[in-house]
Write a protein that holds these residues in place. Structure first.
Motif, mmCIF file in Angstrom:
data_model
loop_
_atom_site.group_PDB
_atom_site.id
_atom_site.type_symbol
_atom_site.label_atom_id
_atom_site.label_comp_id
_atom_site.label_asym_id
_atom_site.label_seq_id
_atom_site.Cartn_x
_atom_site.Cartn_y
_atom_site.Cartn_z
ATOM 1 N N UNK A 207 0.841 -1.189 0.000
ATOM 2 C CA UNK A 207 0.000 0.000 0.000
ATOM 3 C C UNK A 207 0.879 1.243 0.000
ATOM 4 N N UNK A 208 0.568 2.189 -0.876
ATOM 5 C CA UNK A 208 1.366 3.400 -0.983
ATOM 6 C C UNK A 208 1.198 4.271 0.255
ATOM 7 N N UNK A 209 2.302 4.856 0.712
ATOM 8 C CA UNK A 209 2.290 5.760 1.845
ATOM 9 C C UNK A 209 2.626 7.150 1.318
ATOM 10 N N UNK A 210 1.751 8.087 1.595
ATOM 11 C CA UNK A 210 1.930 9.425 1.059
ATOM 12 C C UNK A 210 3.162 10.097 1.653
ATOM 13 N N UNK A 211 3.771 10.941 0.864
ATOM 14 C CA UNK A 211 4.922 11.715 1.330
ATOM 15 C C UNK A 211 4.494 12.595 2.498
ATOM 16 N N UNK A 212 5.357 12.738 3.475
ATOM 17 C CA UNK A 212 5.070 13.493 4.680
ATOM 18 C C UNK A 212 5.087 14.983 4.373
ATOM 19 N N UNK A 213 4.048 15.702 4.807
ATOM 20 C CA UNK A 213 3.962 17.138 4.535
ATOM 21 C C UNK A 213 3.339 17.854 5.737
ATOM 22 N N UNK A 214 4.035 17.883 6.874
ATOM 23 C CA UNK A 214 3.456 18.448 8.085
ATOM 24 C C UNK A 214 3.591 19.962 8.160
ATOM 25 N N UNK A 215 2.851 20.553 9.093
ATOM 26 C CA UNK A 215 3.078 21.940 9.492
ATOM 27 C C UNK A 215 3.989 21.882 10.713
ATOM 28 N N UNK A 216 5.222 22.330 10.563
ATOM 29 C CA UNK A 216 6.219 22.178 11.617
ATOM 30 C C UNK A 216 5.965 23.176 12.743
ATOM 31 N N UNK A 217 5.948 22.665 13.959
ATOM 32 C CA UNK A 217 5.714 23.490 15.148
ATOM 33 C C UNK A 217 7.062 23.998 15.679
ATOM 34 N N UNK A 218 7.521 25.102 15.101
ATOM 35 C CA UNK A 218 8.825 25.625 15.502
ATOM 36 C C UNK A 218 8.799 26.256 16.896
ATOM 37 N N UNK A 219 7.602 26.504 17.439
ATOM 38 C CA UNK A 219 7.524 27.039 18.792
ATOM 39 C C UNK A 219 7.514 25.939 19.856
ATOM 40 N N UNK A 220 7.568 24.683 19.442
ATOM 41 C CA UNK A 220 7.669 23.566 20.386
ATOM 42 C C UNK A 220 9.063 23.577 21.017
#
Length: 227
Positions: A1-14
């Motif tokens: 099963x294909x796994x989509x490329x990761x495209x997150x919104x990075x939490x730089x304030x973490x």
């Protein structure tokens, strides 16, 4: 099963994000740096800023230890510190870069592996904090599905080979994979029959070989793992 490329919104304030921003500011500006972030930090950066870990594991093409120490970013120098590791510390399948996400900050390209590859890399150890990572990812995304995890593990089948004697204390990835299946899906799995055998058969076909020697290879794998 294909796994989509990761495209997150990075939490730089973490906490991890703030530490990495300090590193980006501290690095020389005369070239582009490529830094891969692994361990639990990518999950904090992409899924849950409250999923804390004391260290931010990274690897890079060059030694950054002096810069890290000089800017008070190392162990014992700040609560959330940077730990530079060798690339082989991240034990995922060879195809993990295809799913990873890259975001540039200053003159640094930060590479975040896909959560499924983060989880696979934790199977060799699967301590309690690793179990929490599995629960976090599955609870927030309903992934990986069984088919997705099987596919990634088939591509990472060499992780199931017997360890060097010096590595035996790390953990049993076969047992840990079965445990992960019970945690995520409430069922057990025959790792050899459902992951190892299909993966080796697929590899043999890729080499243009028949499956005649597969049984012998698996018998050797079993013998070696019992030594």
């Amino acid at each position: 099963m294909k796994i989509e490329k990761w495209n997150p919104v990075v939490k730089w304030d973490s906490p991890a994000g703030q530490t990495l921003k300090l590193l980006a500011v501290a690095l020389p500006k005369d070239r582009i740096f490529r830094i891969t972030v692994f361990g639990s930090a990518p999950l904090q950066l992409s899924l849950d800023a409250n999923f804390l870990s004391a260290d931010v594991d990274i690897f890079a093409e060059e030694d950054l230890s002096q810069i890290i120490d000089r800017n008070q970013l190392g162990m014992g120098q700040r609560p959330i510190y940077i730990e530079q590791c060798v690339p082989s510390t991240f034990s995922a399948g060879p195809d993990w870069p295809l799913r990873s996400y890259i975001e540039r900050l200053e003159n640094v390209e930060f590479c975040l592996p896909h959560p499924i590859d983060i989880l696979v890399s934790k199977l060799s150890r699967l301590e309690e904090k690793d179990v929490r990572a599995f629960r976090l990812v599955y609870g927030l995304t309903n992934e990986p599905t069984e088919d997705q995890l099987k596919e990634v593990l088939m591509n990472a089948v060499d992780l199931f080979r017997p360890r060097f004697d010096e590595e035996r204390a790390v953990g049993d990835i076969l047992l840990n994979t079965r445990r992960a299946w019970e945690i995520l899906y409430g069922k057990t799995i025959d790792v050899r029959a459902e992951i190892v055998v299909p993966a080796l058969e697929r590899r043999r076909k890729g080499y243009g070989l028949d499956a005649g020697g597969l049984k012998e290879d698996l018998s050797k794998l079993n013998r070696d793992s019992q030594k």
